[in-house]
Motif scaffolding. Structure first.
Motif, PDB file in Angstrom:
ATOM      1  N   PHE A   1      41.738  48.906  34.471  1.00  0.00           N
ATOM      2  CA  PHE A   1      40.927  50.123  34.395  1.00  0.00           C
ATOM      3  C   PHE A   1      40.853  50.715  35.789  1.00  0.00           C
ATOM      4  N   LYS A   2      41.254  51.990  35.913  1.00  0.00           N
ATOM      5  CA  LYS A   2      41.200  52.696  37.192  1.00  0.00           C
ATOM      6  C   LYS A   2      39.989  53.624  37.188  1.00  0.00           C
ATOM      7  N   PRO A   3      38.925  53.260  37.886  1.00  0.00           N
ATOM      8  CA  PRO A   3      37.714  54.094  37.869  1.00  0.00           C
ATOM      9  C   PRO A   3      37.930  55.502  38.423  1.00  0.00           C
ATOM     10  N   THR A   4      38.865  55.663  39.345  1.00  0.00           N
ATOM     11  CA  THR A   4      39.073  56.986  39.939  1.00  0.00           C
ATOM     12  C   THR A   4      39.627  57.991  38.941  1.00  0.00           C
ATOM     13  N   THR A   5      40.381  57.505  37.945  1.00  0.00           N
ATOM     14  CA  THR A   5      40.974  58.414  36.955  1.00  0.00           C
ATOM     15  C   THR A   5      40.408  58.215  35.556  1.00  0.00           C
ATOM     16  N   GLY A   6      39.689  57.109  35.332  1.00  0.00           N
ATOM     17  CA  GLY A   6      39.180  56.792  34.003  1.00  0.00           C
ATOM     18  C   GLY A   6      40.255  56.250  33.079  1.00  0.00           C
ATOM     19  N   GLU A   7      41.419  55.936  33.624  1.00  0.00           N
ATOM     20  CA  GLU A   7      42.570  55.489  32.843  1.00  0.00           C
ATOM     21  C   GLU A   7      42.510  53.977  32.618  1.00  0.00           C
ATOM     22  N   THR A   8      42.834  53.539  31.399  1.00  0.00           N
ATOM     23  CA  THR A   8      42.968  52.121  31.065  1.00  0.00           C
ATOM     24  C   THR A   8      44.395  51.873  30.631  1.00  0.00           C
ATOM     25  N   LEU A   9      45.053  50.902  31.293  1.00  0.00           N
ATOM     26  CA  LEU A   9      46.456  50.617  31.018  1.00  0.00           C
ATOM     27  C   LEU A   9      46.629  49.188  30.540  1.00  0.00           C
ATOM     28  N   LEU A  10      47.431  48.987  29.510  1.00  0.00           N
ATOM     29  CA  LEU A  10      47.820  47.652  29.080  1.00  0.00           C
ATOM     30  C   LEU A  10      48.868  47.152  30.061  1.00  0.00           C
ATOM     31  N   LEU A  11      48.597  46.027  30.721  1.00  0.00           N
ATOM     32  CA  LEU A  11      49.535  45.454  31.685  1.00  0.00           C
ATOM     33  C   LEU A  11      50.487  44.469  31.034  1.00  0.00           C
ATOM     34  N   THR A  12      49.968  43.630  30.138  1.00  0.00           N
ATOM     35  CA  THR A  12      50.818  42.689  29.409  1.00  0.00           C
ATOM     36  C   THR A  12      50.105  42.230  28.150  1.00  0.00           C
ATOM     37  N   LYS A  13      50.905  41.944  27.138  1.00  0.00           N
ATOM     38  CA  LYS A  13      50.372  41.325  25.929  1.00  0.00           C
ATOM     39  C   LYS A  13      51.146  40.063  25.603  1.00  0.00           C
TER      40      LYS A  13
END
Length: 192
Positions: free
Chosen positions: A47-59
């Motif tokens: 989760f990047k607080p500066t952009t509000g973006e949440t990215l899946l890194l690995t599953k």
């Protein structure tokens, strides 16, 4: 992407405020088989607080649990709480904060198990020297960054989590079944 997380479990925050976290199904009433589950995998996210973006890194980790960053923030460690693959993975962190190819840093399967030595990798912290402190097998296992087992702190209980704290980060706190313990160490956790 419009779906509810399983049950966010543990997190690590880098020096820029980015939040890395695990999302296993442990917190759902029926676990992985809960009919309310909206994702068919367990993930590790950023989760990047500066952009509000949440990215899946690995599953690729079936049972992600504890998570920690190396002192230089170039490696992300993730503990897998699995009976058949009780491992800690290490992933190189690229400049764009995505992950490179992961490798097994430590496999707890070879450590003794039995009465008083239960539990799989769960809580995970890193000290300033880069050593991993991983709960499981009846306590805390201290592992070098290159995967060498340096020693154990045995509680005789299933030990779920750990954290460094105190005024200078040299006190290790543990949750072991119904106990909360603290141990003065000769090192310090990262972030202090």
């Amino acid at each position: 992407q419009g779906k509810r997380f399983n049950s966010p479990n543990d997190l690590a925050i880098d020096s820029r405020g980015n939040i890395f976290f695990t999302d296993p199904p442990y917190g759902l009433p029926e676990g992985a088989n809960d009919p309310r589950r909206e994702l068919d995998f367990a993930g590790v996210y950023l989760f990047k607080p500066t952009t509000g973006e949440t990215l899946l890194l690995t599953k690729e980790i079936e049972w992600p649990n504890g998570i920690a960053l190396s002192p230089d923030e170039k490696t992300l460690y993730v503990a897998q709480s699995s009976r058949t693959e009780p491992i800690v993975m290490g992933y190189p962190i690229r400049p764009d904060l995505t992950l490179g190819v992961g490798k097994v840093v430590f496999n707890m399967i070879d450590l003794p198990s039995g009465p008083g030595l239960g539990g799989n990798p769960d809580g995970l912290k890193v000290d300033q020297a880069g050593n991993l402190w991983v709960t499981g097998r009846g306590g805390v296992q201290v592992i070098s960054a290159d995967g060498k087992h340096l020693g154990s702190i045995t509680t005789g209980q299933n030990t779920a989590n750990c954290a460094f704290g105190g005024p200078d980060g040299s006190i290790l706190y543990l949750t072991a079944d119904m106990y909360v313990c603290r141990i003065q160490t000769k090192t310090r956790g990262t972030g202090f």
